[in-house]
Structures are given as structure tokens and as C-alpha cells.
Design a protein around this motif. Structure first.
Motif, PDB file in Angstrom:
ATOM      1  N   PRO A 131       0.836  -1.207   0.000  1.00 35.81           N
ATOM      2  CA  PRO A 131       0.000   0.000   0.000  1.00 35.81           C
ATOM      3  C   PRO A 131       0.871   1.257   0.000  1.00 35.81           C
ATOM      4  O   PRO A 131       1.928   1.299   0.617  1.00 35.81           O
ATOM      5  CB  PRO A 131      -0.795  -0.101   1.296  1.00 35.81           C
ATOM      6  N   LEU A 132       0.396   2.284  -0.701  1.00 31.05           N
ATOM      7  CA  LEU A 132       1.135   3.543  -0.794  1.00 31.05           C
ATOM      8  C   LEU A 132       0.435   4.635   0.005  1.00 31.05           C
ATOM      9  O   LEU A 132      -0.784   4.755  -0.034  1.00 31.05           O
ATOM     10  CB  LEU A 132       1.229   3.998  -2.260  1.00 31.05           C
TER      11      LEU A 132
ATOM     12  N   CYS B  65      -6.347   1.830  -7.453  1.00 36.12           N
ATOM     13  CA  CYS B  65      -7.096   1.555  -6.228  1.00 36.12           C
ATOM     14  C   CYS B  65      -7.418   0.067  -6.219  1.00 36.12           C
ATOM     15  O   CYS B  65      -7.880  -0.477  -7.214  1.00 36.12           O
ATOM     16  CB  CYS B  65      -8.425   2.312  -6.206  1.00 36.12           C
ATOM     17  N   LEU B  66      -7.162  -0.561  -5.106  1.00 38.66           N
ATOM     18  CA  LEU B  66      -7.557  -1.955  -4.925  1.00 38.66           C
ATOM     19  C   LEU B  66      -8.868  -1.917  -4.150  1.00 38.66           C
ATOM     20  O   LEU B  66      -8.884  -1.805  -2.925  1.00 38.66           O
ATOM     21  CB  LEU B  66      -6.469  -2.718  -4.171  1.00 38.66           C
TER      22      LEU B  66
ATOM     23  N   ARG C 283     -10.971  -5.726  -6.833  1.00 40.10           N
ATOM     24  CA  ARG C 283     -10.882  -5.244  -8.214  1.00 40.10           C
ATOM     25  C   ARG C 283      -9.901  -4.084  -8.264  1.00 40.10           C
ATOM     26  O   ARG C 283      -9.720  -3.370  -7.290  1.00 40.10           O
ATOM     27  CB  ARG C 283     -12.246  -4.755  -8.718  1.00 40.10           C
ATOM     28  N   ILE C 284      -9.279  -3.888  -9.415  1.00 42.37           N
ATOM     29  CA  ILE C 284      -8.331  -2.791  -9.593  1.00 42.37           C
ATOM     30  C   ILE C 284      -8.974  -1.688 -10.418  1.00 42.37           C
ATOM     31  O   ILE C 284      -9.576  -1.955 -11.454  1.00 42.37           O
ATOM     32  CB  ILE C 284      -7.036  -3.300 -10.263  1.00 42.37           C
ATOM     33  N   ARG C 285      -8.849  -0.458  -9.928  1.00 45.18           N
ATOM     34  CA  ARG C 285      -9.381   0.719 -10.625  1.00 45.18           C
ATOM     35  C   ARG C 285      -8.245   1.716 -10.831  1.00 45.18           C
ATOM     36  O   ARG C 285      -7.464   1.972  -9.921  1.00 45.18           O
ATOM     37  CB  ARG C 285     -10.470   1.398  -9.803  1.00 45.18           C
ATOM     38  N   TRP C 286      -8.185   2.313 -12.016  1.00 46.52           N
ATOM     39  CA  TRP C 286      -7.140   3.290 -12.325  1.00 46.52           C
ATOM     40  C   TRP C 286      -7.377   4.578 -11.571  1.00 46.52           C
ATOM     41  O   TRP C 286      -8.502   5.061 -11.455  1.00 46.52           O
ATOM     42  CB  TRP C 286      -7.116   3.547 -13.830  1.00 46.52           C
ATOM     43  N   ARG C 287      -6.304   5.177 -11.046  1.00 45.36           N
ATOM     44  CA  ARG C 287      -6.389   6.480 -10.374  1.00 45.36           C
ATOM     45  C   ARG C 287      -5.952   7.556 -11.359  1.00 45.36           C
ATOM     46  O   ARG C 287      -4.771   7.690 -11.650  1.00 45.36           O
ATOM     47  CB  ARG C 287      -5.484   6.493  -9.134  1.00 45.36           C
ATOM     48  N   ASP C 288      -6.910   8.288 -11.863  1.00 44.40           N
ATOM     49  CA  ASP C 288      -6.578   9.393 -12.763  1.00 44.40           C
ATOM     50  C   ASP C 288      -6.305  10.656 -11.954  1.00 44.40           C
ATOM     51  O   ASP C 288      -6.366  10.644 -10.726  1.00 44.40           O
ATOM     52  CB  ASP C 288      -7.699   9.613 -13.789  1.00 44.40           C
TER      53      ASP C 288
ATOM     54  N   VAL D  50      -4.250   2.001  -2.088  1.00 43.13           N
ATOM     55  CA  VAL D  50      -3.603   2.514  -3.295  1.00 43.13           C
ATOM     56  C   VAL D  50      -2.328   1.717  -3.534  1.00 43.13           C
ATOM     57  O   VAL D  50      -1.524   1.543  -2.620  1.00 43.13           O
ATOM     58  CB  VAL D  50      -3.278   4.025  -3.151  1.00 43.13           C
ATOM     59  N   ILE D  51      -2.171   1.220  -4.757  1.00 38.22           N
ATOM     60  CA  ILE D  51      -0.993   0.436  -5.133  1.00 38.22           C
ATOM     61  C   ILE D  51      -0.433   0.973  -6.446  1.00 38.22           C
ATOM     62  O   ILE D  51      -1.110   1.726  -7.154  1.00 38.22           O
ATOM     63  CB  ILE D  51      -1.318  -1.067  -5.250  1.00 38.22           C
ATOM     64  N   ALA D  52       0.794   0.598  -6.780  1.00 30.53           N
ATOM     65  CA  ALA D  52       1.450   1.087  -8.002  1.00 30.53           C
ATOM     66  C   ALA D  52       1.823  -0.080  -8.908  1.00 30.53           C
ATOM     67  O   ALA D  52       1.978  -1.220  -8.452  1.00 30.53           O
ATOM     68  CB  ALA D  52       2.705   1.887  -7.646  1.00 30.53           C
TER      69      ALA D  52
END
Length: 118
Positions: free
Chosen positions: A56-57, A74-75, A84-89, A102-104
């Protein structure tokens, strides 16, 4: 009352495959062996296969990861949908602290280079 058309076997199978592909799974990176999370983003038009580090970040680590050229995700966990994984714009990031983990993106560590082959 009209009867709804029953889904064919192929349609039911495709729905299960789609749901399974979006579920985040832990596993080793095939290249470096590090622990990673893999999933497909839920976008039906341009779905992306994601391999991310499970660490996690915090906001500072996220900025450093973005400056390093890595995307952040976002996890999101759901009771009935799993992880589920969602893109962080940029709008998601600017809105403040995320309620999800939050992951990278995963980036393999450099392998040691052999100094001399001869």
C-alpha cells in the motif's frame, strides 16, 4: 408478463470469464518472482491487464511512484465482487485520500550484471 430470454451457455461462460479476469489475484511475477497482484481493469472497450506491487502507498509514496513513471491503482474490495483494480486518474488523486488501498504498477528490480563473461 413476458418471459425473459434465457442466456445461452456461451453467454453465461463469457460472463464468468469476464468476472474472473477482473478479480485481483496474488501471485509471483513471471520475470523476477516478486509477489504481485494481477487483474484486468473493468473497462469493456480498452481493458488493461495490470500487474501491481501489493505494498500500500501513502500519498507521498504515490507521488514518488508517479514521478518514477508508474501508474497507480485503487484496490477496491467488495463483499460480492472480490478485489478489483481501478485506475487512479488525476481527478481521483486530486480529490484527496482514497478510501481504498492505493498500489502502483510493478516494476521488476534490476538484475545484477555479470562483470565479465570471459
Amino acid at each position: 408478463m413476458t418471459a425473459r430470454a434465457k442466456a445461452t451457455f456461451a453467454e453465461r461462460l463469457q460472463a464468468k470469464i469476464d468476472a474472473r479476469a477482473e478479480t485481483a489475484l496474488h501471485g509471483p511475477c513471471p520475470r523476477c518472482g516478486a509477489d504481485t497482484i494481477t487483474a484486468r481493469t473493468p473497462d469493456r472497450v480498452a481493458a488493461v491487464d495490470v500487474r501491481a506491487d501489493p505494498t500500500p502507498l501513502d500519498p507521498t509514496a504515490e507521488i514518488l511512484a508517479r514521478l518514477d513513471g508508474r501508474l497507480t491503482w485503487c484496490l477496491a474490495s467488495g463483499e460480492h465482487t472480490g478485489d478489483r483494480i481501478r485506475w487512479r486518474d488525476r481527478w481521483h488523486i486530486a480529490s484527496g485520500r482514497c478510501t481504498h488501498i492505493v498500489i502502483a504498477d510493478h516494476r521488476c528490480r534490476p538484475r545484477p550484471i555479470q562483470e565479465t563473461l570471459l
